[in-house]
Design a protein around this motif. Structure first.
Motif, short mmCIF file in Angstrom:
data_model
loop_
_atom_site.label_atom_id
_atom_site.label_comp_id
_atom_site.label_asym_id
_atom_site.label_seq_id
_atom_site.Cartn_x
_atom_site.Cartn_y
_atom_site.Cartn_z
N GLY A 1 0.84 -1.17 -0.06
CA GLY A 1 -0.07 0.09 0.01
C GLY A 1 0.90 1.16 0.18
N VAL A 2 0.17 2.38 0.08
CA VAL A 2 0.89 3.72 -0.12
C VAL A 2 0.06 4.52 0.77
CG1 VAL A 2 1.55 5.60 -1.69
CG2 VAL A 2 1.79 3.14 -2.51
N ASP A 3 0.64 5.38 1.55
CA ASP A 3 0.11 6.51 2.26
C ASP A 3 0.54 7.83 1.43
OD1 ASP A 3 -1.08 5.00 4.48
OD2 ASP A 3 0.49 5.33 5.64
N SER A 4 -0.35 8.43 1.40
CA SER A 4 -0.23 9.75 0.56
C SER A 4 -0.36 10.92 1.54
CB SER A 4 -1.30 10.02 -0.76
OG SER A 4 -0.96 11.17 -1.49
N ILE A 5 0.77 11.70 1.90
CA ILE A 5 0.85 12.68 2.88
C ILE A 5 1.06 13.92 2.01
CG2 ILE A 5 1.79 13.41 4.98
CD1 ILE A 5 2.92 10.72 5.43
N GLU A 6 -0.04 14.72 1.76
CA GLU A 6 -0.02 15.87 1.18
C GLU A 6 0.83 17.02 1.70
OE1 GLU A 6 -0.89 16.11 -2.24
OE2 GLU A 6 -1.81 14.18 -1.99
N SER A 7 1.50 17.84 1.21
CA SER A 7 2.51 18.85 1.51
C SER A 7 1.70 19.75 2.41
CB SER A 7 3.21 19.73 0.65
OG SER A 7 2.43 20.44 -0.16
N ASP A 8 0.38 19.90 2.61
CA ASP A 8 -0.50 20.74 3.47
C ASP A 8 -0.97 19.95 4.50
OD1 ASP A 8 -2.64 19.38 1.77
OD2 ASP A 8 -3.52 21.35 1.58
N HIS A 9 -0.78 18.78 4.84
CA HIS A 9 -1.09 17.93 5.61
C HIS A 9 -0.45 18.17 7.18
CE1 HIS A 9 -2.15 14.11 8.17
NE2 HIS A 9 -2.99 13.83 7.51
N ALA A 10 -1.21 18.04 8.13
CA ALA A 10 -0.78 18.28 9.60
C ALA A 10 0.52 17.54 9.99
CB ALA A 10 -1.96 18.17 10.35
N LEU A 11 0.65 16.34 9.17
CA LEU A 11 2.10 15.66 9.44
C LEU A 11 3.08 16.18 9.18
CD1 LEU A 11 0.78 11.80 8.58
CD2 LEU A 11 1.21 12.68 10.95
N TRP A 12 3.17 17.24 8.43
CA TRP A 12 4.40 18.04 7.98
C TRP A 12 4.37 19.14 8.99
CZ3 TRP A 12 7.69 17.49 3.95
CH2 TRP A 12 7.35 16.65 2.88
N THR A 13 5.70 19.33 9.36
CA THR A 13 6.13 20.66 10.20
C THR A 13 7.15 21.65 9.32
OG1 THR A 13 5.95 19.44 11.97
CG2 THR A 13 7.09 21.67 12.25
N PHE A 14 6.54 22.59 8.93
CA PHE A 14 7.56 23.63 8.16
C PHE A 14 8.16 24.77 8.83
CE2 PHE A 14 4.89 21.60 5.02
CZ PHE A 14 5.88 21.21 3.93
N GLY A 15 9.48 25.13 8.75
CA GLY A 15 10.07 26.21 9.49
C GLY A 15 9.49 27.41 8.78
N THR A 16 10.19 28.34 9.05
CA THR A 16 10.05 29.71 8.34
C THR A 16 10.76 29.58 6.80
OG1 THR A 16 10.49 31.13 10.38
CG2 THR A 16 10.83 32.28 8.53
N GLY A 17 10.05 30.30 6.10
CA GLY A 17 10.24 30.56 4.58
C GLY A 17 9.66 29.43 3.74
N TRP A 18 8.56 28.63 4.01
CA TRP A 18 7.78 27.90 3.37
C TRP A 18 6.31 28.38 3.14
CZ3 TRP A 18 9.92 23.59 0.94
CH2 TRP A 18 10.89 22.92 1.57
N GLU A 19 5.98 28.35 1.59
CA GLU A 19 4.55 29.03 1.47
C GLU A 19 3.78 27.90 0.78
OE1 GLU A 19 3.08 31.83 -1.95
OE2 GLU A 19 4.58 32.83 -0.53
N THR A 20 2.61 27.68 1.06
CA THR A 20 1.57 26.70 0.49
C THR A 20 0.67 27.55 -0.70
OG1 THR A 20 1.70 25.27 2.11
CG2 THR A 20 -0.09 24.82 0.59
N GLN A 21 0.65 26.94 -1.77
CA GLN A 21 -0.07 27.60 -2.86
C GLN A 21 -0.85 26.85 -3.67
OE1 GLN A 21 3.48 28.72 -2.93
NE2 GLN A 21 3.99 27.30 -4.62
N ASP A 22 -1.93 27.26 -4.20
CA ASP A 22 -2.76 26.20 -5.08
C ASP A 22 -1.90 26.03 -6.46
OD1 ASP A 22 -4.94 26.48 -3.70
OD2 ASP A 22 -5.73 28.18 -4.51
N ASP A 23 -1.98 24.77 -6.94
CA ASP A 23 -1.19 24.44 -8.40
C ASP A 23 -2.15 23.24 -8.67
OD1 ASP A 23 0.42 23.15 -10.05
OD2 ASP A 23 2.17 23.51 -9.04
N PRO A 24 -2.72 23.69 -9.96
CA PRO A 24 -3.74 22.48 -10.46
C PRO A 24 -2.95 21.06 -10.82
CG PRO A 24 -3.41 24.55 -11.86
CD PRO A 24 -2.76 24.71 -10.60
N ALA A 25 -1.50 21.17 -11.23
CA ALA A 25 -0.88 20.16 -11.28
C ALA A 25 -0.28 19.11 -10.42
CB ALA A 25 0.30 20.64 -12.39
#
Length: 181
Positions: A49-73
């Motif tokens: 199986g595969v767990d898909s953990i999207e970059s905007d999921h709560a399991l991620w921790t991002f420090g300063t300098g990251w930005e989440t944006q819409d991307d249809p691709a």
């Protein structure tokens, strides 16, 4: 090109990575299971199986300098990117391997990562610019919880999704597809 078969069962689905020419990833699903290859079909690993953990999921921790944006691709329509040298991020996952999927830009970046507190690995983000590219990956880990820590070594870095792979690392098949592991 005909590939070696990972199973004698009827193959019902075949998936080829959009970046196959660079990442050599292909997967098949059959009545008796699923298999993945990261070397163009020369060797295969059973995949449970595969767990898909999207970059905007709560399991991620991002420090300063990251930005989440819409991307249809992107796989879920959003990516997280950084143009900051030294920006850090981490994600926890469970499985026997992972693939980090993101975007390659015209100006290649560099990503540093550490798996489970081990040595730092450097990934030069070079290749044909595009979306849904496997930026880094490891297979054959002990099944369990793992932690990936990232640092931007050279911007830009754009992350889409982390795929936590549940496989059987002891079932990597020989290049004939049916030999001893």
């Amino acid at each position: 090109t005909e590939l070696e078969r990972p199973t004698l069962a009827h193959v019902e689905q075949l998936a080829v990575s959009p970046a196959f020419s660079t990442d050599r990833t292909v997967a098949v699903a059959a009545a008796d299971g699923a298999w993945a290859s990261w070397d163009g079909g020369e060797t295969w690993a059973a995949v449970r199986g595969v767990d898909s953990i999207e970059s905007d999921h709560a399991l991620w921790t991002f420090g300063t300098g990251w930005e989440t944006q819409d991307d249809p691709a992107a796989s879920a329509g959003r990516v997280t990117s950084s143009a900051w040298l030294g920006a850090t991020a981490s994600v926890d996952f469970r499985g026997t391997g992972f693939e980090l999927v993101g975007r390659l830009d015209e100006d290649p970046g560099q990503l540093l990562f550490r798996l489970d507190g081990g040595d730092v690995q450097t990934v030069e983000l070079e290749g044909v610019p595009g979306d849904q590219v496997v930026l880094a990956g490891v297979v054959g880990l002990a099944d369990g919880h793992h932690r990936l820590e990232f640092e931007v070594g050279s911007p830009p870095v754009t992350l889409d999704v982390l795929l936590g792979l549940y496989g059987a690392p002891d079932t990597v098949l020989s290049d004939s597809g049916f030999g001893d592991s």
